[in-house]
Every structure is written in structure tokens, then in C-alpha cells.
Scaffold this active site. Sequence first.
Site, PDB file in Angstrom:
ATOM      1  N   ASN A  77      -7.087  78.361  75.087  1.00 60.01           N
ATOM      2  CA  ASN A  77      -6.969  78.729  73.674  1.00 60.01           C
ATOM      3  C   ASN A  77      -7.680  80.072  73.531  1.00 60.01           C
ATOM      4  O   ASN A  77      -8.906  80.160  73.634  1.00 60.01           O
ATOM      5  CB  ASN A  77      -7.605  77.672  72.765  1.00 60.01           C
ATOM      6  CG  ASN A  77      -7.511  78.057  71.286  1.00 60.01           C
ATOM      7  OD1 ASN A  77      -7.640  79.237  70.939  1.00 60.01           O
ATOM      8  ND2 ASN A  77      -7.279  77.087  70.428  1.00 60.01           N
ATOM      9  N   GLU A  99      -3.129  79.460  70.109  1.00 52.25           N
ATOM     10  CA  GLU A  99      -3.654  80.328  69.038  1.00 52.25           C
ATOM     11  C   GLU A  99      -3.467  81.807  69.358  1.00 52.25           C
ATOM     12  O   GLU A  99      -4.417  82.594  69.298  1.00 52.25           O
ATOM     13  CB  GLU A  99      -5.128  80.016  68.739  1.00 52.25           C
ATOM     14  CG  GLU A  99      -5.303  78.739  67.934  1.00 52.25           C
ATOM     15  CD  GLU A  99      -6.602  78.724  67.134  1.00 52.25           C
ATOM     16  OE1 GLU A  99      -6.595  79.260  66.003  1.00 52.25           O
ATOM     17  OE2 GLU A  99      -7.602  78.194  67.617  1.00 52.25           O
ATOM     18  N   TYR A 127      -0.830  72.898  71.223  1.00 48.93           N
ATOM     19  CA  TYR A 127      -1.943  73.216  70.325  1.00 48.93           C
ATOM     20  C   TYR A 127      -1.951  72.145  69.248  1.00 48.93           C
ATOM     21  O   TYR A 127      -1.296  72.244  68.219  1.00 48.93           O
ATOM     22  CB  TYR A 127      -1.798  74.616  69.727  1.00 48.93           C
ATOM     23  CG  TYR A 127      -2.894  74.965  68.746  1.00 48.93           C
ATOM     24  CD1 TYR A 127      -4.222  74.644  69.027  1.00 48.93           C
ATOM     25  CD2 TYR A 127      -2.619  75.593  67.540  1.00 48.93           C
ATOM     26  CE1 TYR A 127      -5.231  74.935  68.132  1.00 48.93           C
ATOM     27  CE2 TYR A 127      -3.629  75.907  66.643  1.00 48.93           C
ATOM     28  CZ  TYR A 127      -4.923  75.572  66.948  1.00 48.93           C
ATOM     29  OH  TYR A 127      -5.929  75.858  66.039  1.00 48.93           O
ATOM     30  N   ASP A 186      -4.890  72.682  74.077  1.00 48.99           N
ATOM     31  CA  ASP A 186      -6.004  72.377  73.187  1.00 48.99           C
ATOM     32  C   ASP A 186      -5.597  71.143  72.394  1.00 48.99           C
ATOM     33  O   ASP A 186      -4.815  71.237  71.456  1.00 48.99           O
ATOM     34  CB  ASP A 186      -6.266  73.583  72.276  1.00 48.99           C
ATOM     35  CG  ASP A 186      -7.351  73.309  71.248  1.00 48.99           C
ATOM     36  OD1 ASP A 186      -7.892  72.175  71.226  1.00 48.99           O
ATOM     37  OD2 ASP A 186      -7.650  74.217  70.450  1.00 48.99           O
ATOM     38  N   ASN A 233      -7.650  69.180  70.696  1.00 45.26           N
ATOM     39  CA  ASN A 233      -8.547  68.865  69.586  1.00 45.26           C
ATOM     40  C   ASN A 233      -8.921  67.388  69.569  1.00 45.26           C
ATOM     41  O   ASN A 233      -8.973  66.751  68.508  1.00 45.26           O
ATOM     42  CB  ASN A 233      -7.939  69.313  68.251  1.00 45.26           C
ATOM     43  CG  ASN A 233      -8.253  70.772  67.934  1.00 45.26           C
ATOM     44  OD1 ASN A 233      -9.388  71.210  68.077  1.00 45.26           O
ATOM     45  ND2 ASN A 233      -7.250  71.530  67.528  1.00 45.26           N
ATOM     46  N   ASP A 274     -13.615  81.331  71.607  1.00 44.14           N
ATOM     47  CA  ASP A 274     -14.570  80.217  71.554  1.00 44.14           C
ATOM     48  C   ASP A 274     -14.207  79.111  72.554  1.00 44.14           C
ATOM     49  O   ASP A 274     -15.009  78.206  72.788  1.00 44.14           O
ATOM     50  CB  ASP A 274     -14.748  79.676  70.125  1.00 44.14           C
ATOM     51  CG  ASP A 274     -13.467  79.615  69.322  1.00 44.14           C
ATOM     52  OD1 ASP A 274     -12.384  79.838  69.898  1.00 44.14           O
ATOM     53  OD2 ASP A 274     -13.543  79.345  68.110  1.00 44.14           O
ATOM     54  N   HIS A 275     -13.013  79.202  73.170  1.00 43.74           N
ATOM     55  CA  HIS A 275     -12.623  78.280  74.247  1.00 43.74           C
ATOM     56  C   HIS A 275     -12.630  79.025  75.586  1.00 43.74           C
ATOM     57  O   HIS A 275     -12.476  80.247  75.623  1.00 43.74           O
ATOM     58  CB  HIS A 275     -11.191  77.779  74.044  1.00 43.74           C
ATOM     59  CG  HIS A 275     -10.967  76.954  72.815  1.00 43.74           C
ATOM     60  ND1 HIS A 275     -10.682  75.600  72.867  1.00 43.74           N
ATOM     61  CD2 HIS A 275     -10.949  77.281  71.497  1.00 43.74           C
ATOM     62  CE1 HIS A 275     -10.496  75.148  71.641  1.00 43.74           C
ATOM     63  NE2 HIS A 275     -10.653  76.149  70.787  1.00 43.74           N
TER      64      HIS A 275
END
Length: 264
Positions: free
Chosen positions: A7, A34, A109, A154, A156, A254-255
Amino acid sequence: MKIASWNINSVKARMPNLTEWLKRAQPDVLCLQEIKTVDDGFPRMEIEALGYHCSVHGQKSYNGVAILSRVTPDEVRIGLPGDENDEQARYIEVVLPAKGGVVRVGCIYLPNGNPVGEDADSEKYRYKLDWMARLKDHAKTLLKFEEPLILAGDYNVIPRAGDCHDPEGWWGDALYRPETLAAFHAIKNLGFYDAFETLDGRDGQYSFWDYQGGAWQNNLGIRIDHLLCSGQAMDRLVDVTIDKFVREGERPSDHVPIIGRFEL
DNA sequence: ATGACGCCCCATGGGCGA
């Protein structure tokens, strides 16, 4: 064959990081989430110059997924089936020629789902659970091909307490609560193996650290980026790596990337 | 109780992420 997922939190903002990592890691396939751009805004020329074919499912400002591959795909699927009214770009899938046949790679995602709402019935959380149900249906269809299949991305979803720096604090969040884990396990139980959990399985091996609150500096991370493998893919999996060092770079996502190495 | 960080957009602050 190295198959990775990352991501990237805006492909345009992250081009220096992406270029450097591609040169260093030399993946054969990279699933990006993303990308935060429409198809026309995707830096196709620059990435092709690095030796990758680009399969892109973009969206303005938010979401957007892409698969970079050394070889040209035999097939490309844009979007997750099951809801014609879903306008969020969160799924793309390719079939790639591989040693002795093909490998199918889905790039995911999965919706975040927060805020959950009082009775876990917020629009965003319902969308997450609906999306996971659609993913389950599609995954079930794909497994029937009995091919090496990797659903990378990702998710989540925090699968286990050991995948979170503060499981008690996170419990109840859309990423870590009963309905989310049940939906995740329903997908896995169709016949998938979590590559990292199966070959490594250590606690505290995170793939995401928030930009805020010194999360990276204090290692307050979570593991939410996963490679789910069919049995045929799992049989060929050699090792799994999470490239944590990428988070130390300049203006990082951030990933960080997760990479599976397959005998394919 | 809030903001914190970083990205996006016909912007100059608000929406969104996890």
C-alpha cells in the site's frame, strides 16, 4: 518468482520510494494499493522504463489499485464482481504465464470500515462486511481453477493479537473485532493459507505504522497486509519477507511491502 | 477533549485514512 504487495499511499507522491525499492527488491509482480490517481495519472512510462507492465484500476483522489508485472498478463480483471453500483477502485486481478502454467494474482484494497457505529451498523462498516462477502464469493469461484492463486493486499484486518502492539486497545475497531475476524476466516477457510503466518508466524512483525503519535519511532504497528495463497501457490512458496526498512526512508508510505518468493 | 501526520483537490481548509 517474487510476488509482493505494498500500500503505497499515492503512487505519484511515492515515485522516488517506488523506483528505489523496485531496483533493490527486484520483484516479478507488485500489487499496489491506494495509488490515489485515475488511470491517466498513473506514471506508466516511468514504471515501464524499469521493465514492468502496468495493469491499472484507478480512481480520482482515493483508493485505486495496480499490478506491476515483468511479463504481460494473459488476462486482466478490473473490479470485484457482485455489486455494479460499487464505484470504489479496490480490486484488480491478472493471470500471468509462469513456469509450467500460470499464476493468478488478485490485488486487494479492502475497506477500512471505521467508524463502526453504535451497533456495528455504520454505512462504512456495512460496506466493509459486504465487500468481504463479495471477496469470499469471488475467491470461491477462483479456487475452482485449482491454480496457483495469490490474493495479495491491504486487508485492513489484524488476524491475531500478536499482529498488534496493543490488542486490548484495538479490540472493537473495524480492523479487529468479531465480525471482521469471522469474515476473514470465512475467506481463509475456503482453502487459503496466510503466507506469513504459515512460514514465519512470529508476533510483532508489522506492516503498518501510523504517521501520527510517534507510532513508527515506538514500534506501535499492526500487521494488516497479507498474501493469501491457494494450496497450489502454498506448495511453491519458499519464504516471506516484510521489508520493514522501507518505513525508514524519506517521505515513506505508512505501509511497507510484503514479499513472497515462489518456485514459479 | 483535542490533535497528532500526510495525502488529495479547479484547495488555501476539509475529507479521508487506520
